[in-house]
Write an enzyme that holds these catalytic residues in place. Structure first.
Site: not given
Ligand code: SAT
Ligand code: MN
Length: 595
Positions: A263, A378, A239, A286, A261, A210, A219, A69
């Site tokens: 963690c 990922r 979240h 998530d 994210s 991405y 998100k 991100r």
């Molecule tokens: O790339 S994402 O935002 O979907 C994953 C994350 O950062 O939690």
């Molecule tokens: Mn996340």
């Protein structure tokens, strides 16, 4: 086209603006998915993994600049600057829309424009919302197919007049006639815009392919736009993972947990409890949409239909359930490729294979000082791949406890409980964590405040967000609402080693948490909240030294004096809008420390 006039008008408008070569409406069938996956393989965009090892699975490699991100290029575009608040990048719609319209003009030349109707949440459920993503990226289509409920079933609802969130996405790489398309087209950083227009229920994302930049249901919609909808409609878009726990007596409880994210949300959501007789099942890893229902309890549902998890660190030891989840029908992004056409990532096996193709497509040999996979690589897998998916994953479940947490090498004990819900709101507001590779940021490892693990995802002014949590509190009472806890699995010793073993051993802490929700007396008050009486914590069969336990549960006055100073400093971002609840709670904390 469709029978939804506003959808038709929008499709025509975008088609005219972006001038794609073709338009395809995604019906969401397995055949379409298989055909598009095959196209990606034939066009050199994806690698088909060995079907004997990893059936129906693909590996994509992103452009090296497009790996996570991009928070600096993420915008909340509201008429008034106040509405974006101090934590979001703000540009007014009257300025941003013309810039982005210019970028979108002819941006899909030489490409196919896909129209992906999708539902966040089970189709037709009262908690659910509908979106339509228009994208020129087949990677996005394949991922959205896994991550959301897509296709003709949603189109039927749109045909019957359903409202929807407009999600427009382009990789920002138009093709001239005859121009060869790179494997991962994207735009340079300064042209990337991940823009949210909450006043129009609309997202415009340009230039990145991405994850959270491009899979707009995730998100952008399920947190940034949904947090606005939630504020207006009296619920929460958070979240958070959702976990079902059954104790040895068969009692069932559900908890949610907010962690930044990368963690360990996915690891906790798929925990393999080390405590005998305990069973864990996954509802979500998530995002949680939560509402107070008529019985006064807070209910949560996972709006997603898949996992977009970090591969790095996922192993038989850390998360065997995730390994089972990715065994087939999975898309990998930026993992390394083995000689027998399977994927590999750091920690998957103790020793790396002798030879790999790294995430940039280059030969890699064991002993190299660069890693072969990207730290934010990922996997995208359907929820139904998860062997411990709770049967009620499509139902809202009543939440007994909310966990807040982050990566804190010092200061924060392994676990503490807030004195009440308002104190819990304070704890959420001061959460901090070491920055991870999930966003492109030069400060990886530095601790930053990440309130409610929502810093990059609150779609409006953070002061209003805190006050909205207060509104939720006023919908019920302390007795019925979830109890709020702060966990820190990531405390380190003087040699920088993690002190707590984590993973399945976290079940010991979950057991205490659930006892506390029933108000069993096992706790010790401290100025920061209630911690376990360590003598009564279930540490059966765990090898851990007394010294380690002392550090894990220590509330050090000097460290907390520093922490309180840092909170005072941090709260300055609110200027004169610091909510009273935070002012009062900080005052009470200082009083308890006699500062
Ligand atoms: O790339 S994402 O935002 O979907 C994953 C994350 O950062 O939690
Ligand atoms: Mn996340």
């Amino acid at each position: 086209m469709t029978k939804n006039v506003s959808l038709n008008d929008w499709i025509t408008e975008i088609q005219t603006l972006c001038t794609p070569d073709n338009v395809v409406i995604w019906n969401g069938t397995q055949k379409e998915y298989n055909d598009l996956a095959e196209d990606c393989v034939n066009n050199g965009k994806a690698i088909r993994l060995n079907p004997k090892k990893r059936p129906n699975s693909l590996l994509f490699r992103s452009h090296p600049s497009d790996v996570a991100r991009v928070e600096k290029r993420t915008f909340i575009s509201t008429t008034k600057k106040y509405d974006a608040g101090p934590t979001n990048n703000w540009v007014s719609p009257s300025k941003l829309k013309p810039i982005m319209t210019g970028l979108f003009r002819n941006s899909m030349a030489g490409r196919t424009m896909y129209i992906i109707p999708f539902s966040m949440g089970p189709i037709g459920h009262e908690f659910s919302k509908i979106g339509v993503e228009i994208s020129d990226s087949p990677y996005v289509v394949l991922n959205m197919h896994i991550m959301t409920r897509t296709g003709s079933r949603i189109l039927d609802m749109l045909n019957n007049g359903s409202e929807f969130v407009k999600c427009l996405h382009s990789v920002g790489y138009p093709l001239k006639p005859g121009q060869i398309d790179p494997a991962w087209p994207c735009a340079p950083m300064e042209d990337k815009y991940i823009s949210h227009f909450p006043e129009d229920n609309m997202i415009w994302s340009y230039g990145s392919g991405y994850g959270g930049n491009a899979l707009l249901g995730k998100k952008c919609f399920a947190l940034r736009i949904a947090s606005n909808q939630a504020r207006n409609e009296g619920w929460l878009a958070e979240h958070m993972l959702i976990l079902k726990l059954t104790d040895p007596k068969g009692n069932i409880n559900y908890i949610t947990g907010a962690f930044p994210s990368a963690c360990g949300k996915t690891n906790l959501a798929m925990i393999n409890p080390s405590l005998e007789g305990w069973k864990a099942e996954t509802c979500g890893d998530d995002i949680a949409w939560m509402r107070v229902q008529n019985d006064g309890r807070l209910y949560a549902i996972n709006p997603e239909n898949g996992f977009f998890g970090v591969t790095s660190g996922t192993s038989e030891k850390s998360n065997p359930v995730a390994l089972a989840t990715v065994k087939d029908n999975t898309i990998f992004t930026n993992a390394a490729l083995t000689d027998d056409m399977d994927v590999w990532w750091e920690d998957l096996t103790e020793e790396a294979p002798n030879h790999l193709i790294d995430w940039k497509g280059k030969d890699w040999y064991r002993g190299s000082d660069i890693r072969p996979d990207h730290p934010n690589a990922r996997f995208t897998s359907p929820l139904t791949n998860c062997p411990i998916l709770a049967k009620e994953y499509e139902e809202p479940v009543p939440i007994s406890a909310i966990l807040f947490g982050g990566r804190r090498p010092t200061t924060i004990p392994l676990i503490h409980q807030s004195y009440d819900f308002l104190h819990g709101i304070f704890i959420g507001s001061i959460m901090g964590s070491q920055i991870t590779a999930a966003a492109i940021d030069a400060n990886i490892g530095k601790v930053r405040r990440d309130p409610f693990a929502m810093l990059p995802f609150i779609g409006y002014n953070i002061a209003d967000y805190i006050n909205h949590w207060l509104d939720i509190y006023h919908q019920s009472t302390d007795a019925l609402l979830p109890k709020i806890f702060f966990v820190n699995w990531f405390r380190r010793d003087e040699n920088n080693k993690y002190i707590w073993p984590g993973f399945g051993e976290n079940s010991r802490i979950l057991k205490w948490i659930l006892e506390r929700t029933k108000d069993y007396a096992n706790y010790k008050p401290t100025p920061i909240g209630m911690i376990p009486d360590v003598a009564r914590l279930d540490l059966s069969n765990l090898k851990i030294s007394k010294g380690a336990l002392d550090t894990l549960f220590e509330v050090n006055r000097d460290a907390w004096t520093e922490e309180i100073n840092s909170i005072d400093e941090y709260y300055k971002i609110y200027k004169d809008t610091l909510p009273n609840v935070l002012k009062n709670q900080l005052h009470l904390l200082k009083e308890r420390f006699k500062i």
